[in-house]
Design a protein around this motif. Structure first.
Motif, PDB file in Angstrom:
ATOM      1  N   ALA A 292      20.466   0.097 -34.325  1.00  0.00           N
ATOM      2  CA  ALA A 292      19.963  -1.267 -34.131  1.00  0.00           C
ATOM      3  C   ALA A 292      20.254  -2.139 -35.339  1.00  0.00           C
ATOM      4  O   ALA A 292      20.665  -3.301 -35.207  1.00  0.00           O
ATOM      5  CB  ALA A 292      18.464  -1.233 -33.844  1.00  0.00           C
ATOM      6  N   ALA A 293      20.072  -1.599 -36.538  1.00  0.00           N
ATOM      7  CA  ALA A 293      20.328  -2.381 -37.750  1.00  0.00           C
ATOM      8  C   ALA A 293      21.814  -2.666 -37.907  1.00  0.00           C
ATOM      9  O   ALA A 293      22.207  -3.765 -38.329  1.00  0.00           O
ATOM     10  CB  ALA A 293      19.793  -1.632 -38.970  1.00  0.00           C
ATOM     11  N   PHE A 294      22.644  -1.705 -37.554  1.00  0.00           N
ATOM     12  CA  PHE A 294      24.097  -1.923 -37.641  1.00  0.00           C
ATOM     13  C   PHE A 294      24.525  -3.048 -36.705  1.00  0.00           C
ATOM     14  O   PHE A 294      25.286  -3.939 -37.090  1.00  0.00           O
ATOM     15  CB  PHE A 294      24.845  -0.638 -37.292  1.00  0.00           C
ATOM     16  CG  PHE A 294      26.328  -0.785 -37.256  1.00  0.00           C
ATOM     17  CD1 PHE A 294      27.002  -1.019 -36.067  1.00  0.00           C
ATOM     18  CD2 PHE A 294      27.075  -0.720 -38.419  1.00  0.00           C
ATOM     19  CE1 PHE A 294      28.375  -1.180 -36.030  1.00  0.00           C
ATOM     20  CE2 PHE A 294      28.449  -0.870 -38.401  1.00  0.00           C
ATOM     21  CZ  PHE A 294      29.098  -1.096 -37.197  1.00  0.00           C
ATOM     22  N   ARG A 295      24.021  -3.024 -35.470  1.00  0.00           N
ATOM     23  CA  ARG A 295      24.363  -4.072 -34.510  1.00  0.00           C
ATOM     24  C   ARG A 295      23.855  -5.432 -34.985  1.00  0.00           C
ATOM     25  O   ARG A 295      24.561  -6.433 -34.907  1.00  0.00           O
ATOM     26  CB  ARG A 295      23.789  -3.730 -33.149  1.00  0.00           C
ATOM     27  CG  ARG A 295      23.907  -4.849 -32.098  1.00  0.00           C
ATOM     28  CD  ARG A 295      23.426  -4.385 -30.766  1.00  0.00           C
ATOM     29  NE  ARG A 295      24.444  -3.654 -30.024  1.00  0.00           N
ATOM     30  CZ  ARG A 295      24.241  -3.020 -28.881  1.00  0.00           C
ATOM     31  NH1 ARG A 295      23.025  -2.984 -28.347  1.00  0.00           N
ATOM     32  NH2 ARG A 295      25.240  -2.409 -28.263  1.00  0.00           N
ATOM     33  N   ALA A 296      22.641  -5.477 -35.498  1.00  0.00           N
ATOM     34  CA  ALA A 296      22.071  -6.747 -35.927  1.00  0.00           C
ATOM     35  C   ALA A 296      22.850  -7.336 -37.100  1.00  0.00           C
ATOM     36  O   ALA A 296      22.985  -8.572 -37.209  1.00  0.00           O
ATOM     37  CB  ALA A 296      20.592  -6.544 -36.325  1.00  0.00           C
ATOM     38  N   GLU A 297      23.376  -6.511 -37.973  1.00  0.00           N
ATOM     39  CA  GLU A 297      24.109  -6.991 -39.141  1.00  0.00           C
ATOM     40  C   GLU A 297      25.388  -7.714 -38.736  1.00  0.00           C
ATOM     41  O   GLU A 297      25.849  -8.608 -39.448  1.00  0.00           O
ATOM     42  CB  GLU A 297      24.449  -5.810 -40.056  1.00  0.00           C
ATOM     43  CG  GLU A 297      25.148  -6.211 -41.335  1.00  0.00           C
ATOM     44  CD  GLU A 297      25.458  -5.018 -42.209  1.00  0.00           C
ATOM     45  OE1 GLU A 297      26.193  -5.178 -43.195  1.00  0.00           O
ATOM     46  OE2 GLU A 297      24.963  -3.918 -41.893  1.00  0.00           O
ATOM     47  N   LEU A 298      25.980  -7.338 -37.598  1.00  0.00           N
ATOM     48  CA  LEU A 298      27.236  -7.926 -37.163  1.00  0.00           C
ATOM     49  C   LEU A 298      27.061  -9.150 -36.275  1.00  0.00           C
ATOM     50  O   LEU A 298      28.027  -9.791 -35.905  1.00  0.00           O
ATOM     51  CB  LEU A 298      28.061  -6.883 -36.395  1.00  0.00           C
ATOM     52  CG  LEU A 298      28.488  -5.664 -37.207  1.00  0.00           C
ATOM     53  CD1 LEU A 298      29.160  -4.650 -36.315  1.00  0.00           C
ATOM     54  CD2 LEU A 298      29.424  -6.064 -38.343  1.00  0.00           C
ATOM     55  N   ARG A 299      25.818  -9.476 -35.947  1.00  0.00           N
ATOM     56  CA  ARG A 299      25.592 -10.561 -34.991  1.00  0.00           C
ATOM     57  C   ARG A 299      24.716 -11.654 -35.587  1.00  0.00           C
ATOM     58  O   ARG A 299      24.242 -11.551 -36.680  1.00  0.00           O
ATOM     59  CB  ARG A 299      24.951 -10.013 -33.709  1.00  0.00           C
ATOM     60  CG  ARG A 299      25.847  -8.979 -33.044  1.00  0.00           C
ATOM     61  CD  ARG A 299      25.365  -8.556 -31.700  1.00  0.00           C
ATOM     62  NE  ARG A 299      26.323  -7.665 -31.051  1.00  0.00           N
ATOM     63  CZ  ARG A 299      26.214  -7.233 -29.818  1.00  0.00           C
ATOM     64  NH1 ARG A 299      25.221  -7.637 -29.058  1.00  0.00           N
ATOM     65  NH2 ARG A 299      27.136  -6.424 -29.324  1.00  0.00           N
TER      66      ARG A 299
END
Length: 299
Positions: A292-299
């Motif tokens: 979840a944190a990885f996805r949020a960092e890219l968006r």
């Protein structure tokens, strides 16, 4: 280079968007483009500099200045004058907003070259690193081949279209053969090409990583002992077979997290983890962050 449009990847059921190669934007509508990099938006086709994205064509960036940091498949590469960055179809990448891109960029549509040439030039050697550093003699030869290719691309008056296209294919093939030789003759590329055991393992992992994470299963399927497989993979990559499999699984998970809106549990299923908690634990162990944190960092 001509502006590209963002189109949905028609063959993808997971909703991944990709930048498609626009034949209609090329000079005479041929399946390639070559021109200068620069500060304007045109040369990178309007792709968002700050966001990861994917392309369905080849891009070769020939740098005359630097340094420039560029992300390819979630690994950062620093290119400077004389370096070449080769991004293949399906690879995710991101431009930097802090460095200036200077040099020449070549884009090529899959299918523009005959199959035999594609195989000879190793256009789909995804095992090779995208950043290439030619020596002085190789650099001079590549510059000459690229200049010849660009001249032929821009010359639309001396030949009819059919011959113009044929000459372009020959000039492009000459350039790519030099580039492919450079890639394959690097220390890592040479080791990987010469080791048949590793090559077979790499290909098997590419086909089966979404469902098979077992080193023993791969060894048995290929007819090798586990010890033989460990030696071959370590010699080629410096990693154990298990680490090689895990890296491929993590890369695919990152791609899906970055480019789709699939729930995290479904991303886990897609890479071989039916249990969402186990997938999150695996991802955190290998990236020091949660899905979840990885996805949020890219968006």
């Amino acid at each position: 280079m001509a502006e590209r449009t963002l189109a949905e990847d028609g063959g993808a059921s997971d909703g991944i968007d990709t930048f498609a190669f626009p034949v209609e934007s090329s000079i005479c509508g041929v399946g390639m483009q070559v021109g200068p990099m620069g500060t304007g938006p045109g040369w990178h086709g309007g792709a968002p500099l700050e966001r990861v994205h994917r392309i369905d064509f080849h891009v070769v960036m020939f740098f005359t200045d630097g340094p420039v940091r560029h992300m390819v498949d979630f690994a950062e590469y620093e290119a400077t004058a004389g370096d070449v960055l080769w991004i293949r179809p399906g690879q995710v990448h991101r431009f930097t907003t802090t460095g200036e891109y200077r040099g020449t960029v070549l884009a090529m549509q899959p299918g523009f070259l005959p199959r035999a040439t594609v195989e000879a030039t190793g256009l789909y050697r995804y095992d090779l690193p995208p950043l290439l550093r030619p020596g002085p003699a190789q650099l001079d030869a590549l510059r000459a081949a690229l200049a010849q290719l660009r001249g032929e691309y821009e010359d639309t008056t001396t030949l009819p279209l059919s011959l113009h296209t044929a000459v372009l294919r020959h000039s492009l093939s000459a350039f790519l053969l030099r580039l492919a030789y450079l890639a394959a003759s690097s220390a890592e590329g040479a080791r990987q090409r010469s080791d048949t055991t590793f090559t077979l393992f790499r290909d098997a992992v590419e086909k089966g990583f979404a469902t098979n994470h077992s080193v023993s299963a791969y060894a048995e399927g290929l007819g090798y002992s586990r010890r033989t497989l460990v030696r071959a993979v370590r010699a080629a990559t410096g990693d154990t077979p298990k680490a090689f499999i895990d890296k491929r699984v993590v890369l695919e998970a990152k791609r899906l997290l970055a480019h789709t809106d699939l729930p995290i549990g479904r991303v886990g299923v897609a890479v071989g983890f039916p249990d969402a908690a186990n997938f999150s634990k695996f991802f955190h162990q290998h990236t020091d962050t949660t899905p979840a944190a990885f996805r949020a960092e890219l968006r």
